[in-house]
Design a protein around this motif. Structure first.
Motif, PDB file in Angstrom:
ATOM      1  N   PRO A 118      46.224 -11.378  -5.726  1.00 13.58           N
ATOM      2  CA  PRO A 118      46.902 -12.424  -6.056  1.00 13.58           C
ATOM      3  C   PRO A 118      46.466 -13.050  -7.567  1.00 13.58           C
ATOM      4  N   PHE A 119      45.085 -12.629  -7.904  1.00 16.80           N
ATOM      5  CA  PHE A 119      44.460 -13.129  -8.922  1.00 16.80           C
ATOM      6  C   PHE A 119      44.616 -12.231 -10.123  1.00 16.80           C
ATOM      7  N   GLY A 120      45.091 -11.233 -10.096  1.00 16.27           N
ATOM      8  CA  GLY A 120      45.542 -10.343 -11.152  1.00 16.27           C
ATOM      9  C   GLY A 120      44.408  -9.274 -11.306  1.00 16.27           C
ATOM     10  N   ALA A 121      43.601  -9.256 -10.081  1.00 24.34           N
ATOM     11  CA  ALA A 121      42.526  -8.093 -10.270  1.00 24.34           C
ATOM     12  C   ALA A 121      42.890  -7.049  -9.527  1.00 24.34           C
ATOM     13  N   THR A 122      42.333  -5.878  -9.907  1.00 20.60           N
ATOM     14  CA  THR A 122      42.533  -4.503  -9.224  1.00 20.60           C
ATOM     15  C   THR A 122      41.446  -4.174  -8.235  1.00 20.60           C
ATOM     16  N   LEU A 123      41.677  -3.788  -6.990  1.00 16.26           N
ATOM     17  CA  LEU A 123      40.511  -3.623  -6.040  1.00 16.26           C
ATOM     18  C   LEU A 123      39.898  -2.378  -6.414  1.00 16.26           C
ATOM     19  N   SER A 124      38.399  -2.372  -6.217  1.00 16.22           N
ATOM     20  CA  SER A 124      37.584  -1.286  -6.276  1.00 16.22           C
ATOM     21  C   SER A 124      36.796  -1.306  -4.967  1.00 16.22           C
ATOM     22  N   THR A 125      36.824  -0.004  -4.364  1.00 17.64           N
ATOM     23  CA  THR A 125      36.117   0.049  -2.991  1.00 17.64           C
ATOM     24  C   THR A 125      34.477   0.458  -3.403  1.00 17.64           C
ATOM     25  N   GLU A 126      34.174   0.529  -4.699  1.00 15.93           N
ATOM     26  CA  GLU A 126      32.792   0.941  -4.916  1.00 15.93           C
ATOM     27  C   GLU A 126      31.804  -0.162  -4.351  1.00 15.93           C
ATOM     28  N   ARG A 127      30.928   0.367  -4.063  1.00 14.72           N
ATOM     29  CA  ARG A 127      29.571  -0.568  -3.422  1.00 14.72           C
ATOM     30  C   ARG A 127      29.231  -1.569  -4.847  1.00 14.72           C
ATOM     31  N   VAL A 128      29.162  -1.166  -5.789  1.00 17.62           N
ATOM     32  CA  VAL A 128      29.149  -1.861  -7.073  1.00 17.62           C
ATOM     33  C   VAL A 128      30.017  -1.775  -8.048  1.00 17.62           C
ATOM     34  N   CYS A 129      30.837  -2.638  -8.605  1.00 21.24           N
ATOM     35  CA  CYS A 129      32.026  -2.447  -9.636  1.00 21.24           C
ATOM     36  C   CYS A 129      31.573  -2.895 -10.823  1.00 21.24           C
ATOM     37  N   ILE A 130      31.418  -2.009 -12.020  1.00 23.02           N
ATOM     38  CA  ILE A 130      31.201  -2.743 -13.389  1.00 23.02           C
ATOM     39  C   ILE A 130      32.539  -2.527 -14.069  1.00 23.02           C
ATOM     40  N   ASP A 131      33.135  -3.537 -14.682  1.00 20.72           N
ATOM     41  CA  ASP A 131      34.371  -3.522 -15.563  1.00 20.72           C
ATOM     42  C   ASP A 131      33.816  -4.430 -16.541  1.00 20.72           C
ATOM     43  N   ARG A 132      33.363  -3.753 -17.709  1.00 18.66           N
ATOM     44  CA  ARG A 132      33.061  -4.834 -18.898  1.00 18.66           C
ATOM     45  C   ARG A 132      31.868  -5.600 -18.434  1.00 18.66           C
ATOM     46  N   ASN A 133      31.965  -6.914 -18.663  1.00 21.77           N
ATOM     47  CA  ASN A 133      30.941  -7.591 -18.300  1.00 21.77           C
ATOM     48  C   ASN A 133      31.104  -8.418 -16.861  1.00 21.77           C
ATOM     49  N   ARG A 134      31.803  -7.903 -16.114  1.00 21.47           N
ATOM     50  CA  ARG A 134      32.311  -8.213 -14.758  1.00 21.47           C
ATOM     51  C   ARG A 134      31.680  -7.108 -13.745  1.00 21.47           C
ATOM     52  N   VAL A 135      30.348  -7.631 -12.982  1.00 17.73           N
ATOM     53  CA  VAL A 135      29.875  -6.707 -12.109  1.00 17.73           C
ATOM     54  C   VAL A 135      29.884  -7.353 -10.829  1.00 17.73           C
ATOM     55  N   THR A 136      30.702  -6.831  -9.945  1.00 13.17           N
ATOM     56  CA  THR A 136      30.771  -7.230  -8.386  1.00 13.17           C
ATOM     57  C   THR A 136      30.499  -6.313  -7.475  1.00 13.17           C
ATOM     58  N   GLY A 137      29.609  -6.920  -6.524  1.00 15.86           N
ATOM     59  CA  GLY A 137      29.224  -6.066  -5.279  1.00 15.86           C
ATOM     60  C   GLY A 137      30.143  -6.308  -4.274  1.00 15.86           C
ATOM     61  N   GLY A 138      30.302  -5.272  -3.380  1.00 11.55           N
ATOM     62  CA  GLY A 138      30.939  -5.249  -2.167  1.00 11.55           C
ATOM     63  C   GLY A 138      30.345  -6.248  -0.978  1.00 11.55           C
ATOM     64  N   GLY A 139      30.710  -6.000   0.175  1.00 12.22           N
ATOM     65  CA  GLY A 139      30.277  -6.677   1.276  1.00 12.22           C
ATOM     66  C   GLY A 139      28.665  -6.957   1.506  1.00 12.22           C
ATOM     67  N   VAL A 140      28.227  -8.221   1.649  1.00  6.66           N
ATOM     68  CA  VAL A 140      26.978  -8.489   2.058  1.00  6.66           C
ATOM     69  C   VAL A 140      25.726  -7.840   1.272  1.00  6.66           C
ATOM     70  N   THR A 141      25.446  -6.637   2.168  1.00  6.09           N
ATOM     71  CA  THR A 141      24.290  -5.964   1.874  1.00  6.09           C
ATOM     72  C   THR A 141      24.293  -5.257   0.506  1.00  6.09           C
ATOM     73  N   ALA A 142      25.702  -5.208  -0.138  1.00  2.00           N
ATOM     74  CA  ALA A 142      25.701  -4.685  -1.471  1.00  2.00           C
ATOM     75  C   ALA A 142      25.026  -5.457  -2.518  1.00  2.00           C
ATOM     76  N   GLY A 143      24.602  -6.738  -2.095  1.00  2.00           N
ATOM     77  CA  GLY A 143      23.955  -7.623  -2.889  1.00  2.00           C
ATOM     78  C   GLY A 143      22.853  -7.031  -3.490  1.00  2.00           C
ATOM     79  N   ILE A 144      21.974  -6.340  -2.897  1.00  2.00           N
ATOM     80  CA  ILE A 144      20.614  -5.664  -3.465  1.00  2.00           C
ATOM     81  C   ILE A 144      21.129  -4.514  -4.388  1.00  2.00           C
ATOM     82  N   ASP A 145      21.919  -3.724  -4.040  1.00  2.00           N
ATOM     83  CA  ASP A 145      22.444  -2.561  -4.861  1.00  2.00           C
ATOM     84  C   ASP A 145      23.062  -3.232  -6.416  1.00  2.00           C
ATOM     85  N   PHE A 146      23.688  -4.433  -6.148  1.00  2.00           N
ATOM     86  CA  PHE A 146      24.272  -5.036  -7.176  1.00  2.00           C
ATOM     87  C   PHE A 146      23.322  -5.618  -8.317  1.00  2.00           C
ATOM     88  N   ALA A 147      22.147  -5.961  -7.586  1.00  2.00           N
ATOM     89  CA  ALA A 147      21.162  -6.657  -8.524  1.00  2.00           C
ATOM     90  C   ALA A 147      20.437  -5.733  -8.982  1.00  2.00           C
TER      91      ALA A 147
END
Length: 231
Positions: free
Chosen positions: A132-161
């Protein structure tokens, strides 16, 4: 001499503390970095567990951030329609090097109009709330798209960081932090994702979270309608 990195996390009532505290532990070990915990006011913020957090800086006093991050949790359902939070994210995004999230924090980025046309990750229970926000879902644990870096659920935060540290500084710094916190995950069960969880466990969780998912979908629908109306 390069200015120290300014890294900020948005706090809000009913956030999932591990979404926040995992990455904070990593970023706090980056040489010279300043980590800010942000909210509208300096007041105790209840999480979705027994922990209460205290912001270090208000939105109004926050410097321009190099990294802005939104953790997830049940409270995201409220901030996706909180104009003060969304306006803060929009302002910071104009000058930030990286716009990031962990877990369902990506929905707040979406509600601020910051994920339109980007790939993004989120918690498995909210995968249908990115479109609904115009985003495309990624099921990666850490998704990098240009300067947007998003982590999956909860424990993915350490991998993201750790991933972001390797981008911001270098791999050896990220690896040194990983060693310092002895991050060698070895889960006792293979049930951390809907694709691998036993069917009975998945069915149980789906039943438990169904009312909360509906509340989130309603909140996302309101937020996306407002976003489209203001476009």
């Amino acid at each position: 001499m390069a200015a120290p990195l300014q890294i900020g996390f948005v706090l809000f009532p009913k956030l999932t503390q591990l979404d926040l505290t995992g990455p904070v532990q990593v970023f706090a070990r980056v040489p010279g970095a300043t980590v800010h915990l942000l909210w509208k006011r300096i007041e105790p913020i209840p999480t979705d567990s027994v922990l209460t957090l205290l912001p270090t800086t208000t939105f109004a006093d926050c410097p321009q951030l190099d990294v802005v991050c939104v953790p997830g949790g049940a409270g995201v359902d409220d901030i996706v329609n909180d104009e003060e939070v969304l306006d803060f994210l929009k302002r910071q995004a104009e000058g930030a090097r990286y716009i990031t999230s962990v877990c369902t924090g990506s929905l707040a980025l979406g509600a601020a109009g910051l994920l339109d046309g980007y790939r993004a990750a989120t918690h498995w229970s909210a995968r249908d709330c990115l479109a609904p926000f115009g985003a495309t879902l990624s099921t990666e644990r850490v998704c990098i798209d240009r300067n947007r870096v998003t982590g999956g659920g909860v424990t993915a935060g350490i991998d993201f960081a750790l991933t972001l540290v390797s981008i911001l500084i270098d791999r050896s710094t990220a690896e040194a932090i990983q060693l310092a916190i002895e991050y060698i995950p070895a889960p006792p069960f293979d049930s951390g994702a809907p694709e691998s969880a036993p069917p009975a466990v998945l069915a149980l969780m789906q039943e438990r979270i169904a009312p909360f998912q509906q509340r989130r979908r309603n909140a996302v629908a309101r937020a996306s309608q407002r976003l489209r109306a203001g476009a």
